[in-house]
Design a protein around this motif. Sequence first.
Motif, mmCIF file in Angstrom:
data_model
loop_
_atom_site.group_PDB
_atom_site.id
_atom_site.type_symbol
_atom_site.label_atom_id
_atom_site.label_comp_id
_atom_site.label_asym_id
_atom_site.label_seq_id
_atom_site.Cartn_x
_atom_site.Cartn_y
_atom_site.Cartn_z
ATOM 1 N N SER A 1 87.261 104.504 7.459
ATOM 2 C CA SER A 1 86.256 103.965 8.382
ATOM 3 C C SER A 1 86.877 103.174 9.523
ATOM 4 N N ARG B 1 84.897 101.236 3.845
ATOM 5 C CA ARG B 1 83.973 100.393 4.617
ATOM 6 C C ARG B 1 84.782 99.557 5.593
ATOM 7 N N ASN C 1 79.053 97.523 11.056
ATOM 8 C CA ASN C 1 79.788 97.973 9.880
ATOM 9 C C ASN C 1 79.548 99.456 9.638
ATOM 10 N N THR D 1 80.382 102.663 6.757
ATOM 11 C CA THR D 1 80.830 103.131 5.441
ATOM 12 C C THR D 1 80.828 104.645 5.458
#
Length: 166
Positions: free
Chosen positions: A42, A71, A84, A86
Amino acid sequence: MIVLVSGCSDEVDGLSQTKDSAVVSVTASVPAQEAVVRGIDSCDVLDSAAARRLGVASQPVDHDSNEFATRCSWIGLDKNFEANLTMNEAVGLDRSVDLDVHIPVEIQGHPAVQVDENGGPTCRYWVEITSNQTFSAGASSLSASAPPLCEKARALASEVLDALRK
């Protein structure tokens, strides 16, 4: 086609739907050249130009991984939100979300859902790449002056799809 449990409505974000009691079918056309998330970290997805477009620092502030997912998180340049990402290697959209709190959408031809995470100061999109590969792109508020979180989360999802096609 993906089938999700949802409320009844005729059209959501331009997607065709059929109704059968509380079950709604969402059909989206996935581009012929499907991206694959296996082996992609990621934190390696956003380049510095994409980070600038999103308004986040180019260096991630958090990174975690296991055998099925990675993540990564980035802080907004104004330090008022966190983005963020994931990447899930073995989970399809049907197993990625709490089906009671979602809105079916489409992002760049991919089936997706916008998830309301307990009405909190976050917004997250789960996007299907293949039937057993998804990613989630989210944004969380870090201050009262945070930008519109769903706009940031959706922009992150679009940047990820663009990067996966390269």
